[in-house]
Design an enzyme around this catalytic site. Structure first.
Site, mmCIF file in Angstrom:
data_model
loop_
_atom_site.group_PDB
_atom_site.id
_atom_site.type_symbol
_atom_site.label_atom_id
_atom_site.label_comp_id
_atom_site.label_asym_id
_atom_site.label_seq_id
_atom_site.Cartn_x
_atom_site.Cartn_y
_atom_site.Cartn_z
ATOM 1 N N TYR A 11 58.500 28.341 95.985
ATOM 2 C CA TYR A 11 59.582 28.357 95.237
ATOM 3 C C TYR A 11 59.727 29.516 94.122
ATOM 4 O O TYR A 11 58.905 30.039 93.942
ATOM 5 C CB TYR A 11 59.990 26.920 94.758
ATOM 6 C CG TYR A 11 60.744 26.179 95.848
ATOM 7 C CD1 TYR A 11 60.585 26.403 97.226
ATOM 8 C CD2 TYR A 11 61.447 25.068 95.694
ATOM 9 C CE1 TYR A 11 61.150 25.591 98.443
ATOM 10 C CE2 TYR A 11 61.904 24.150 96.593
ATOM 11 C CZ TYR A 11 62.030 24.382 97.923
ATOM 12 O OH TYR A 11 62.297 23.656 98.845
ATOM 13 N N ARG A 38 53.129 20.514 90.117
ATOM 14 C CA ARG A 38 52.812 20.486 91.623
ATOM 15 C C ARG A 38 52.568 21.826 91.916
ATOM 16 O O ARG A 38 53.394 22.990 91.633
ATOM 17 C CB ARG A 38 54.107 19.914 92.382
ATOM 18 C CG ARG A 38 53.779 19.972 93.732
ATOM 19 C CD ARG A 38 54.484 18.774 94.671
ATOM 20 N NE ARG A 38 54.523 19.087 95.957
ATOM 21 C CZ ARG A 38 53.584 18.905 96.822
ATOM 22 N NH1 ARG A 38 52.389 18.552 96.409
ATOM 23 N NH2 ARG A 38 53.718 18.909 98.171
ATOM 24 N N CYS A 71 64.307 7.636 109.624
ATOM 25 C CA CYS A 71 63.071 7.529 110.129
ATOM 26 C C CYS A 71 62.955 7.220 111.473
ATOM 27 O O CYS A 71 63.638 6.346 111.934
ATOM 28 C CB CYS A 71 62.095 6.567 109.157
ATOM 29 S SG CYS A 71 60.465 6.337 109.864
ATOM 30 N N GLU A 121 58.457 -6.325 131.816
ATOM 31 C CA GLU A 121 57.956 -5.047 131.990
ATOM 32 C C GLU A 121 57.581 -4.867 133.339
ATOM 33 O O GLU A 121 56.387 -5.550 134.023
ATOM 34 C CB GLU A 121 56.877 -4.673 130.855
ATOM 35 C CG GLU A 121 56.058 -3.426 131.275
ATOM 36 C CD GLU A 121 56.935 -2.231 131.238
ATOM 37 O OE1 GLU A 121 56.668 -1.304 132.055
ATOM 38 O OE2 GLU A 121 57.960 -2.084 130.340
ATOM 39 N N LYS A 133 48.300 12.972 119.360
ATOM 40 C CA LYS A 133 49.054 11.737 119.464
ATOM 41 C C LYS A 133 48.630 10.320 118.898
ATOM 42 O O LYS A 133 48.982 9.415 119.380
ATOM 43 C CB LYS A 133 49.625 11.672 120.833
ATOM 44 C CG LYS A 133 50.682 13.115 121.115
ATOM 45 C CD LYS A 133 51.439 12.911 122.493
ATOM 46 C CE LYS A 133 52.414 13.957 122.516
ATOM 47 N NZ LYS A 133 53.143 13.893 123.818
#
Length: 646
Positions: free
Chosen positions: A176, A224, A364, A414, A432
């Site tokens: 930035y 930061r 989310c 299921e 994953k």
């Protein structure tokens, strides 16, 4: 390995600010502030929930000094006293739960700004090409404008004091505007703000001085900064050391450090491919050069956080998306219930993905309540309902969990021998890991809630469980789509889901389809030292992948030497391999020991439609059985289905 998490609960100080623990909410834009420059109730509640959940320090997203320099999303209006009262409400509601709150200040994105937001031509330290449109050359700031920015920082610091914030953080990160002054890659000035590294850091040190003159000696100022830009020409870790030394001398009380910039954007928003604690490496060297506290971010798990704190190389761990996924995780961990912490799966889809892709507020994938805490409190029903859930994929699991919390008696049916659906079955790669953890979490939560799960059980249309149910949630998911090509039943052919579950024995593997599923499978197999080729009929692979994630995925596919054939159509499968047709009409056979079909999925809707037709008053369809999408959509629909019960 078992972990002692006590290190996370040690209190500490930044200047005179005492924190109850070492857990910080990362600075992330929420896109919740309103046009008048005040935050909305949704935004205030978002921060409050993370304070209530046990975080020690709440960091706001970057708040811009003025509209002229911003060129980003909506933020608090720091240059108007009209925004102070509402900001005070935010602060007090965070304090009410024992946390501290820090206001992050930014003078803007500079060359990273989007055209037509703020000034028409982005500003920068020098006449740099704009990031999103390199043909547009940024306008260098005049010295008089730099002096004005210093005044604006002083005004913002006064705003922070009046609103009751406990600290301020200067956003000198991610390439930035402040970073554009510090880095020689973007600073070609010849005045007092360019040339030597001391001159290039002058912009930043004057900001520190401007704030310090307002807040006094005891008020914490955090800085930061990315210590390693991670691209050729960018600032290196070694280059950054004298800069942070100088900033500490200027009055910085703590450093919030990691790596990356917009040229390496998948480290600004780390992906599942970059791994856990992917930027902890910058801390060891930084510790040798500064004496003030160090904060670190970057896909931390609770365990990598403990490791880093115990190494002594960092003092506070910054959790972003993990606190989005589960704002209560600090309290759960403190109470000794690690198993109850809902994991962030590092997908970037519904947090930064919503902001980048839809210009709307964050939420989310695994926690649809995020950003909507005010409107979606989970409350118990007045009377218990018998709820049947058909399918234990992510949508069905979330529907069952939420319905059980609301006091329902829930049974899941299921058809296979495990929960998780296709989403869980394809989560075999190392990258994953968090998806596997999420499925395990659902299993633990459903067990604690008393939800009965009947595996290897198919439900018929006239099954008594449907007749007797008060509500039916159908989440039968999707099934593989395979076009009618010659040789599709060849013994070499493996469905992509089966490839994840059973593994692949052959050395030369051809994957038919270059979407996310095909590319992830290719990467997993290449990481096993197999020779992998992807065949994709479109002109690019991974077009369905969230753009930031695609940066990582493309890089790793290249690193592991996956052969990618685009604009190439699969027309047949033979004993020798895969017959393809190229854009010019020519054909060839690509040798293969195994052929994996990853052409995509289609809704598994037959039973779902039949149940909905027979029991229309009590049936809700969830997820892929209606329209194939990503797991976050199924989880959200499952959550909504249970929340809609009355």
């Amino acid at each position: 390995m078992s972990y002692d998490y006590l290190k996370l609960w040690e209190p500490m100080k930044i200047n005179k600010m005492r924190l109850r623990n070492r857990i910080m909410l990362s600075a992330m834009g929420t896109f919740t502030p309103m046009q008048d420059g005040t935050d909305s109730e949704e935004g205030i509640r978002y921060y409050e929930e993370r304070a209530k959940g046990g975080a020690g320090l709440i960091m706001t997203g970057a708040m811009f000094l003025s509209e002229k320099t911003a060129q980003g999303g909506p933020t608090l209006n720091l240059y108007s006293t009209r925004a102070i009262p509402k900001a005070t409400v935010m602060v007090e509601r965070v304090h009410r739960w024992g946390a501290k709150i820090c206001l992050q200040l930014s003078c803007g994105t500079g060359r990273n700004g989007m055209p037509d937001i703020g000034e028409r031509v982005p500003i920068s330290s020098s006449p740099n090409p704009a990031f999103y449109n390199p043909e547009m050359i940024c306008r260098p700031l005049e010295v008089s404008e730099i002096k004005d920015i210093m005044k604006e920082f002083a005004t913002a610091a006064s705003f922070a004091l009046n609103a009751g914030f406990d600290a301020v953080e200067i956003h000198g990160h991610a390439g930035y505007l402040i970073d554009q002054f510090i880095s020689p890659e973007w600073n070609t000035r010849t005045d007092e703000y360019g040339g030597s590294w001391e001159n290039r850091t002058r912009f930043a040190t004057e900001i520190v001085e401007s704030i310090r003159n307002v807040v006094g000696p005891n008020f914490p100022i955090i800085f930061r900064i990315s210590l390693d830009h991670m691209f050729k020409g960018g600032r290196t870790l070694e280059d950054s050391m004298p800069i942070i030394e100088l900033l500490e001398k200027a009055g910085v009380d703590a450093f919030d450090i990691d790596s990356g910039c917009y040229e390496t954007m998948d480290y600004i928003f780390p992906t599942c491919y970059t791994g856990e604690a992917c930027m902890a490496y910058v801390c060891e060297e930084a510790r040798k050069h500064v004496s003030v506290p160090i904060i670190n971010a970057g896909n931390h798990s609770m365990e990598t956080a403990v490791d880093l704190l115990e190494s002594g190389n960092a003092d506070i761990i910054s959790f972003g998306r993990q606190l989005i996924a589960d704002p209560q995780f600090p309290n759960k961990l403190k109470a000794g219930h690690r198993e109850d912490v809902r994991p962030c799966i590092i997908c970037n889809e519904e947090c930064i993905g919503r902001i980048f892709g839809r210009l709307t507020q964050l939420s989310c994938t695994v926690n649809p309540n995020t950003g909507f805490e005010t409107h979606m409190e989970v409350t118990k029903l007045a009377e218990e309902k018998k709820v049947v859930v058909i399918g234990a994929g992510p949508g069905g699991l979330e529907a069952a969990r939420t319905a059980a919390i609301r006091g329902c008696k829930v049974t899941i049916y299921e058809a296979t021998d495990i929960i998780g659906g296709t989403f869980g079955r394809i989560a075999s790669p190392s990258f994953k890991k968090r998806i596997r953890e999420l499925i395990k979490w659902y299993g633990v939560q459903l067990d604690k809630l008393g939800v009965e799960i009947k595996l290897n059980t198919k439900v018929g249309l006239d099954d008594p469980c449907l007749v007797n149910a008060d509500e039916i949630f159908v989440a039968t998911g999707s099934v593989p789509f395979v076009p009618n090509i010659e040789g599709k039943d060849n013994k070499k052919v493996i469905d992509v889901t089966a490839a994840h579950v059973n593994g692949v024995e052959g050395q030369n593997v051809v994957i038919c389809g270059g979407g996310l599923s095909g590319c992830d499978t290719a990467l997993e197999l290449a990481m096993q030292d197999k020779d992998v080729t992807i065949v994709e009929m479109l002109d690019a692979c991974a077009r369905d992948v969230m753009p930031i994630n695609k940066i990582s995925l493309d890089r790793m596919l290249a690193e592991y030497k996956v052969n990618i054939l685009t604009s190439t159509k699969v027309v047949g499968i033979t004993d020798e391999g895969v017959k393809v047709e190229k854009a010019d009409g020519t054909t060839e056979v690509i040798p293969a020991d195994n052929v994996i079909t990853a052409f995509g999925q289609r809704p598994n809707h037959t039973l779902a439609d039949a149940i909905a037709d027979k029991y229309p008053l009590k049936t809700t369809l969830i997820g892929d059985c209606q329209k194939t999408s990503k797991a976050g959509n199924a989880i959200r629909e499952g959550y909504y289905a249970a929340m809609a019960l009355q």
